[in-house]
Design an enzyme around this catalytic site. Structure first.
Site, PDB file in Angstrom:
ATOM      1  N   ASP A  29       0.736  -1.019   0.056  1.00 40.34           N
ATOM      2  CA  ASP A  29       0.006  -0.267   0.003  1.00 40.34           C
ATOM      3  C   ASP A  29       0.787   1.134   0.070  1.00 40.34           C
ATOM      4  OD1 ASP A  29      -2.411   1.743  -0.169  1.00 40.34           O
ATOM      5  OD2 ASP A  29      -2.622   0.839   2.348  1.00 40.34           O
ATOM      6  N   ASN A  77     -10.982  -3.017  -5.344  1.00 40.21           N
ATOM      7  CA  ASN A  77     -10.372  -1.616  -5.942  1.00 40.21           C
ATOM      8  C   ASN A  77     -10.920  -1.924  -7.156  1.00 40.21           C
ATOM      9  OD1 ASN A  77      -7.091  -2.676  -4.120  1.00 40.21           O
ATOM     10  ND2 ASN A  77      -8.918  -1.016  -3.742  1.00 40.21           N
TER      11      ASN A  77
HETATM   12  C1  IPE Z   1      -5.312  -2.885   0.607  1.00 44.31           C
HETATM   13  O1  IPE Z   1      -4.860  -1.423   0.073  1.00 44.31           O
HETATM   14  C2  IPE Z   1      -5.494  -3.031  -1.115  1.00 44.31           C
HETATM   15  C3  IPE Z   1      -4.240  -3.545  -1.924  1.00 44.31           C
HETATM   16  C4  IPE Z   1      -2.791  -2.776  -1.081  1.00 44.31           C
HETATM   17  C5  IPE Z   1      -4.283  -4.096  -2.780  1.00 44.31           C
HETATM   18  P1  IPE Z   1      -6.223  -0.428  -0.193  1.00 44.31           P
HETATM   19  O2  IPE Z   1      -5.464   0.843  -0.473  1.00 44.31           O
HETATM   20  O3  IPE Z   1      -6.968  -0.848  -1.113  1.00 44.31           O
HETATM   21  O4  IPE Z   1      -7.393  -0.003   1.072  1.00 44.31           O
HETATM   22  P2  IPE Z   1      -7.893   1.099   1.637  1.00 44.31           P
HETATM   23  O5  IPE Z   1      -8.335   1.244   0.998  1.00 44.31           O
HETATM   24  O6  IPE Z   1      -7.240   2.275   2.239  1.00 44.31           O
HETATM   25  O7  IPE Z   1      -8.871   0.637   3.806  1.00 44.31           O
HETATM   26  C1  IPE Z   2      -1.292   0.451  -3.287  1.00 41.52           C
HETATM   27  O1  IPE Z   2      -1.641   1.494  -3.852  1.00 41.52           O
HETATM   28  C2  IPE Z   2      -1.923  -0.535  -4.319  1.00 41.52           C
HETATM   29  C3  IPE Z   2      -2.825  -0.846  -4.772  1.00 41.52           C
HETATM   30  C4  IPE Z   2      -4.537  -0.861  -3.962  1.00 41.52           C
HETATM   31  C5  IPE Z   2      -3.236  -1.133  -5.674  1.00 41.52           C
HETATM   32  P1  IPE Z   2      -2.761   2.482  -2.946  1.00 41.52           P
HETATM   33  O2  IPE Z   2      -3.305   2.563  -4.489  1.00 41.52           O
HETATM   34  O3  IPE Z   2      -3.866   1.883  -2.611  1.00 41.52           O
HETATM   35  O4  IPE Z   2      -1.657   3.762  -2.942  1.00 41.52           O
HETATM   36  P2  IPE Z   2      -2.848   4.974  -1.764  1.00 41.52           P
HETATM   37  O5  IPE Z   2      -2.818   4.034  -0.549  1.00 41.52           O
HETATM   38  O6  IPE Z   2      -3.596   5.663  -2.258  1.00 41.52           O
HETATM   39  O7  IPE Z   2      -1.078   5.730  -1.390  1.00 41.52           O
HETATM   40 MG    MG Z   3      -4.098   2.286  -0.487  1.00 37.26          MG
END
Ligand code: IPE
Ligand code: IPE
Ligand code: MG
Length: 252
Positions: A29, A77
């Site tokens: 993340d 997602n």
């Molecule tokens: C969790 O991260 C999913 C992945 C890293 C693939 P998210 O960014 O989707 O989670 P939330 O929305 O912060 O809970």
């Molecule tokens: C994790 O990084 C990747 C996926 C969830 C696919 P994020 O895209 O959630 O990154 P932040 O949380 O917005 O910084």
């Molecule tokens: Mg995220």
């Protein structure tokens, strides 16, 4: 020596690589915030995150980790803009094409946890191919969670179990935790010992709900694209300082 020390660190990370956890799971993340901090589009963050995944997966294989599971795309997602989802799918495709080219050398066994059916067909075919080529490999097993959600996994397992009961292949009065685990995407894979979440978020976000029952958690503010081997050492060192009791009492 199997120890690692980083200079100028107040908290010195000392990981004993001869006593690795068997299974590490990572919620990758922070890609979006990494990009935003640099004035870049979120997709640039995902590209940087994919590089980090390559580095960390290769390193896990080198140090002899048995299982690495990464959260790459959740069932939630899909709520993101189409452009971002498309970019993530494109990066996955690129990664798998490269992985296929190096599989014989790396001998990494690749698996996918999640319902792959809503993914672009080309990507599904690549996942299938990767799985097929590497199924006999005995190196580190890398599980990529794609369109994965812990609740979705549990629902699917319950459905499959119910179907087996109706067909007389299973008995609802005799269902053990071990037998239920075999209905999950992770069938045959031991539970994670250590779950790492970078980017400062203190939640599971629907990751490995069943499997994490007794996992040790490690959180760090570092954003996934900045996650490094040193960070991994820090996480392993923290894990090695924990006392895992599984509901019992500490042995002294
Ligand atoms: C969790 O991260 C999913 C992945 C890293 C693939 P998210 O960014 O989707 O989670 P939330 O929305 O912060 O809970
Ligand atoms: C994790 O990084 C990747 C996926 C969830 C696919 P994020 O895209 O959630 O990154 P932040 O949380 O917005 O910084
Ligand atoms: Mg995220």
């Amino acid at each position: 020596m199997a120890f690692f020390k980083k200079k100028n660190q107040t908290e010195v990370a000392e990981a004993d690589l001869t006593r690795l956890p068997k299974h590490i799971a990572i919620i990758m993340d922070g890609n979006g915030r990494w990009a935003k901090k640099r004035g870049l589009p979120r997709t640039a963050g995902h590209a940087a995150g994919a590089e980090t995944f390559r580095t960390i997966a290769t390193y896990c294989k080198e140090i002899g980790l048995d299982y690495l599971t990464v959260y790459a795309f959740s069932t939630e997602n899909w709520k993101r803009p189409q452009e971002e989802v498309g970019a993530i799918m494109g990066l996955l495709k690129k990664y798998l094409l490269e992985a296929i080219g190096q599989m014989e050398r790396d001998r990494v066994k690749m698996e996918f946890f999640g319902d792959l059916s809503p993914l672009p067909e080309e990507l599904q075919a690549l996942c299938q191919k990767t799985r097929e080529i590497s199924k006999g490999y005995d190196g580190c097993q890398v599980n990529i969670c794609l369109n994965y959600g812990g609740r979705d996994e549990l629902l699917r397992a319950a459905q499959k179990f119910a179907k087996d009961c109706v067909e007389g292949k299973a008995d609802p009065n005799h269902l053990s935790e071990g037998a239920f685990s075999n209905y999950l995407f992770s069938a045959g894979v031991p539970d994670p010992d250590l779950v790492i979440r970078p980017s400062g978020e203190l939640r599971l976000s629907n990751f490995l709900l069943w499997q994490s029952a007794y996992a040790e958690f490690y959180y760090t503010d570092v954003l996934w694209p900045d996650f490094s081997k040193e960070e991994l050492h820090r996480a392993i060192a923290a894990y090695q300082r924990r006392s895992r009791r599984f509901g019992g009492i500490a042995s002294c």
